[in-house]
Write a protein that holds these residues in place. Structure first.
Motif, PDB file in Angstrom:
ATOM      1  N   LEU C  16       0.828  -1.201   0.000  1.00  0.00           N
ATOM      2  CA  LEU C  16       0.000   0.000   0.000  1.00  0.00           C
ATOM      3  C   LEU C  16       0.867   1.258   0.000  1.00  0.00           C
ATOM      4  CD1 LEU C  16      -2.983   0.862   0.060  1.00  0.00           C
ATOM      5  CD2 LEU C  16      -2.777   1.078   2.536  1.00  0.00           C
ATOM      6  N   ILE C  19       2.158   1.975  -3.435  1.00  0.00           N
ATOM      7  CA  ILE C  19       1.139   2.603  -4.304  1.00  0.00           C
ATOM      8  C   ILE C  19       1.091   4.097  -4.035  1.00  0.00           C
ATOM      9  CG2 ILE C  19      -1.337   2.734  -4.781  1.00  0.00           C
ATOM     10  CD1 ILE C  19      -1.483  -0.299  -4.147  1.00  0.00           C
ATOM     11  N   VAL C  20       1.096   4.446  -2.774  1.00  0.00           N
ATOM     12  CA  VAL C  20       1.023   5.865  -2.401  1.00  0.00           C
ATOM     13  C   VAL C  20       2.305   6.588  -2.813  1.00  0.00           C
ATOM     14  CG1 VAL C  20       0.886   7.465  -0.446  1.00  0.00           C
ATOM     15  CG2 VAL C  20      -0.586   5.417  -0.509  1.00  0.00           C
ATOM     16  N   ASN C  23       2.615   7.488  -6.478  1.00  0.00           N
ATOM     17  CA  ASN C  23       1.442   8.118  -7.090  1.00  0.00           C
ATOM     18  C   ASN C  23       1.762   9.466  -7.731  1.00  0.00           C
ATOM     19  OD1 ASN C  23      -1.570   8.060  -7.432  1.00  0.00           O
ATOM     20  ND2 ASN C  23      -1.352  10.016  -6.352  1.00  0.00           N
TER      21      ASN C  23
END
Lengths: 353, 353, 353, 353
Positions: C16, C19-20, C23
């Motif tokens: 996670l 992903i952040v 971004n």
């Protein structure tokens, strides 16, 4: 003495004559000729059905696959016997024409699906998005083991299928032989018993290359012509298919052909019954016999010039097995099989037996 | 006076006789019969090619679609003329058999693709993953406008296609007519000019329902038989296709038929040239004429019993247009067209013109 | 206490965070970003393979179906276990992507195909045009019954498959769990044992929605990108898949996740062993347990808040059956399963047992 | 200064936060989670439609192809603009999902289909079995040239399509930008104007990888879930798609994002208007600009660090051409484009111009 199949011979005399007779003159192409147009009323009369649609094609594989393509969506399941022709002998034609539907084969003696087997399978299927939904049942009549479904069995199976939302197809590659075996009407064995589409075979019983897809539910016929065209199965000279089917139906020629073939099969069976060590895997219901022979007899027959195929099947009757020194073979009679051929085969068997 | 198409008549006499002659007796089914097996050496001799593979089918649509299915993957492009039969008249058969390949149609007068048009199109294509890669070129010979590619043109187009990684197919629905139009050998017009697969048409030139896929590159033939089977295009009584093709080749029957049809077309053209207000959209190169007629003449001809189709095309020669009071029509002659029919048509035209 | 599946939870913290973290900022789309490009050397290092190709997708179904689509032609057969995910849980995705290939399911205890079963099946297939030719074998590792193929078994099965001309695929939806169960290297369990393409699962073991198709035979990778694009499986913001897979591999996060899940499964199994009337259908080899429970215990567990699926299988060990008053269920642990959850479940079971 | 596309950036802050926020805890998989279930009432409220069905997927290509697959049978035609994304940029995804339907591209300035063009094409199609029947029209909103169809135009085109028996699809990859450009309601631009299915884009306007197929005719939704599953487009962790779409709709975040992107595009356009030798090929209607630049300016911009694509199109306004020394390029703004980036680009252009 060629009992390899009912497609090793050419057309019957009336069918061949019709091809020749209708060869002359200019006619509209692609099935707009009067002969093709006449097929519809003819088949409606034979099947006592006011609305059936007729779609002629040149091969049984095309008939079956096109029929299934309007019954099963690409993501759907088609239920059949595990030894059905569509399952094992058409190189994936149903999958091609349906764009990827899956055939699920059920076991059962004699190539027949038992009602409880069908019901249990359909009832046990999960109905969620990961599972292909069942959409059609296809029955072979004659089955791959030469057996017939009775009208009652067809009715029961169709009722089960319909109650689960499936349409029902009959692969009638040997439709006439089965019909003569049962002694009922075409309507009784099909739409009155719940059949929605029939692959009406003719090539194995007198035609040269002709079958008809008979659609008893008009809604299922809507897309069939476009599907047939894009499969390359609309002949430009439509008269060729129409002439065959016309002559095939004419004067009940098709029924006479099948009756003859069945008689020849019965005669073969009766003769074989008297030969030691020979038994039939299944009773004769049409024009196919599946004798289990001593290996020596099998070899002697072949040496003597008899032509036929060996046969393997998981669909034997309960308790039946093919022993170590035995061979199961398939003998098929045709409209053209003569008594002399039968007797020659039997004489050969008796000498060798 | 039916000039609607060369498929409105039945088989020629020798072809029909062959069907009848080979009807009797038992033969292996599904193409294992001697007659089918003999097709390979026969076609190899005619095309002077030691390795070509022969795959007989009953329709031109099947021949074209099967041929393209081994040249173009599902994600590939097939380049054709924008009015090609595969593009506009086969109800998506190429898309079906290729599992979704895309046909891209190029414009060009006379139904012909110009080398610079092909080269420009291929050179201009982006080669990234969003773009379907071009994999085949298909040429129609005769074209949809009755024109022929010369051997030089075929050679040039094939070279361009091959240099971009495309295979080359020829739709020879009227192959014999084109060949007679050009006066060259079958080899010269095909593999020696770069053709990889030919749909060799026979149904329009004497056969009843028979075509042959001729594969000049052995690697392209590998999957063809399985593809043909699953399309339902292997006839169980293979003798039917083989007998036709055998008789078709025999004694150059096919060439004689085409020569006759072409002569009848030339005679029609010559006759029409003398009728005021009539001109041909394109010169006659085979057995097709595309006269542009005064509307009144068109109506009179139809009233007088002449049968033919009207024709629309974007592929007219530069400068040519069909005027307000004019109609473009298509006249096709066949092996069976008689001089009397031609003269009757011309007489009718003269009276009405 | 949710043991329904390892996909009921979200992403692991490192995934996670990746992903952040990735971004922000502009990056080339459709997989041309540096993060996606870096996947290739990373996977090559992990699998000790200099040429492997990496194709990331968002779902396991897409990975499996795309992989099979480059191994099996539309007219080919793919052999799998009869309870394989591709066979029963993907709604025909392999049939869709292969354009109609047929899956043939072999039986076998524990969801495993036995070498003699595979060899017998392949040797028994007729090789003629009516029969779809076998072209691929797919093995599930873990199997649907939570079992593992040993390296030796994979090697033997691959050798048999290759000797019959089949390519070999591994469905590694739970690849990491199997690898930890076997304690071998990724290379040993795959290409060194004969695997040609691996569906490398990540979504069930820490990723949010990411899998990688790993192709060990470069020739099989050639068409994969076009196939992926036309299936709509190239994400425009490729960084999303790449970030997950990058973090998944980073610091052996994937192996740690699987080791944890497997430990939790072992702990569950050990605890269940002490409860009367409970037995495991198969030994625990990864993160899946299949206990057979008294029906009353099953009901009590569900009432107590435990979430899991009931399970039916024909693949039980010889002699094992699920009795009248018993239920077979499936428990799956994940990277996120806590000891507390396991103990809570076991306490509940002990109280109810 | 990256104006290459609106998919070169990641997710907007609220969307990313939603992914993170919904990551924890166990939820049913495959779209049975509450967040996914909530999408239906949310979209129904936004679109003021009581029955619409919502099918979330990860890519626009999947959304378009799945939508078309329920509108067009394998033998059908889909009409689109000749430069539509489905036609030229999806590597045949529509052909794959429809199993071989054909796209027919109509020309027209600005990427727009003119009503008379559509009507003429449909009226001119022969309706016989050789011709694929037209079954769907798809409109791109924004078009490939950044233009919008007005509500009146959509209504007229839909009415024509429906009157010929076609269903109507809208490719709304930049739906929000078009909506803001027109200043109307989502309902007005879609189902009230005759749209039957909408590909509702989100990935280009704030989401990471999320689109929604919105089906306004319930009958068209029936098979969509099975089709989506077999395409591998049902994510096991459905929350990932749902969280994005939920946050995207929340508080009109999507509209605010599009409004911002459009403002940035307008600002760019206004700035470019003052630069000598620069003109726009089409007016700005959303977030796309297509300036025609002197080649020197184009080179200077790229040297200065501006990132964007060159653009070729046959869809120029009447009279417009790209001169010898000119380049047409495409600039796209996004929700994340800053005024500073715009000003930096314009300053660079002014210096170089």
């Amino acid at each position: 003495m060629n009992f390899a199949s009912d497609n090793v011979v050419g057309a019957s005399a009336p069918v061949l004559e019709a091809i020749v007779r209708h060869n002359g003159g200019a006619l509209p192409s692609y099935g707009a000729d009067p002969l093709t147009l006449r097929l519809t009323p003819r088949f409606r009369a034979v099947f006592e059905h006011p609305d059936l649609a007729v779609v002629p094609v040149a091969t049984g594989t095309a008939a079956n696959a096109l029929a299934l393509s309007v019954m099963v969506p690409p993501f759907g399941l088609c239920v059949c016997h595990e030894e059905a022709h569509v399952m094992v002998d058409e190189c994936g034609a149903p999958e091609f024409y349906t764009h990827g539907a899956k055939l699920h084969g059920l076991p059962g003696p004699g190539g027949k699906i038992a009602p409880e087997s069908l019901d249990g399978y359909l009832a046990g299927l999960a109905r969620h998005v990961h599972q292909m939904p069942p959409r059609a049942l296809t029955l072979s009549q004659l089955t791959e083991s030469g057996q017939v479904y009775t009208v009652e069995e067809i009715t029961t199976l169709s009722r089960i299928a319909h109650s689960h939302g499936l349409a029902v197809h009959m692969d009638g590659a040997r439709f006439a032989n089965a019909l003569q075996g049962l002694g009922c009407s075409p309507a009784a064995m099909t739409w009155r018993a719940g059949i929605d589409i029939l692959s009406f075979g003719a090539s194995k019983n007198g035609a040269l290359a002709a079958e008809a897809i008979l659609v008893f539910r008009p809604d299922l016929a809507e897309t069939l012509d476009h599907r047939r065209k894009r499969a390359g199965h609309i002949l430009s000279k439509g008269r060729f298919l129409a002439a065959q089917l016309d002559a095939y139906l004419d004067g009940d020629h098709w029924l006479a052909n099948a009756a003859h073939a069945n008689r020849m099969a019965a005669r073969l069976a009766a003769g074989l019954a008297g030969i030691p060590g020979v038994r039939l895997a299944w009773p004769v219901r049409g024009n196919e016999l599946f004798p289990i022979l001593p290996a020596g007899l099998d070899a002697a027959l072949r040496r003597g010039g008899a032509v036929y195929f060996g046969w393997a099947s998981r669909s034997l009757p309960p308790g039946e097995t093919v022993g170590e020194g035995e061979r199961m073979v398939r003998l098929i009679t045709a409209f053209s099989t003569t008594e002399a051929e039968v007797e020659e085969f039997l004489a050969l068997a008796r000498r060798a037996g």
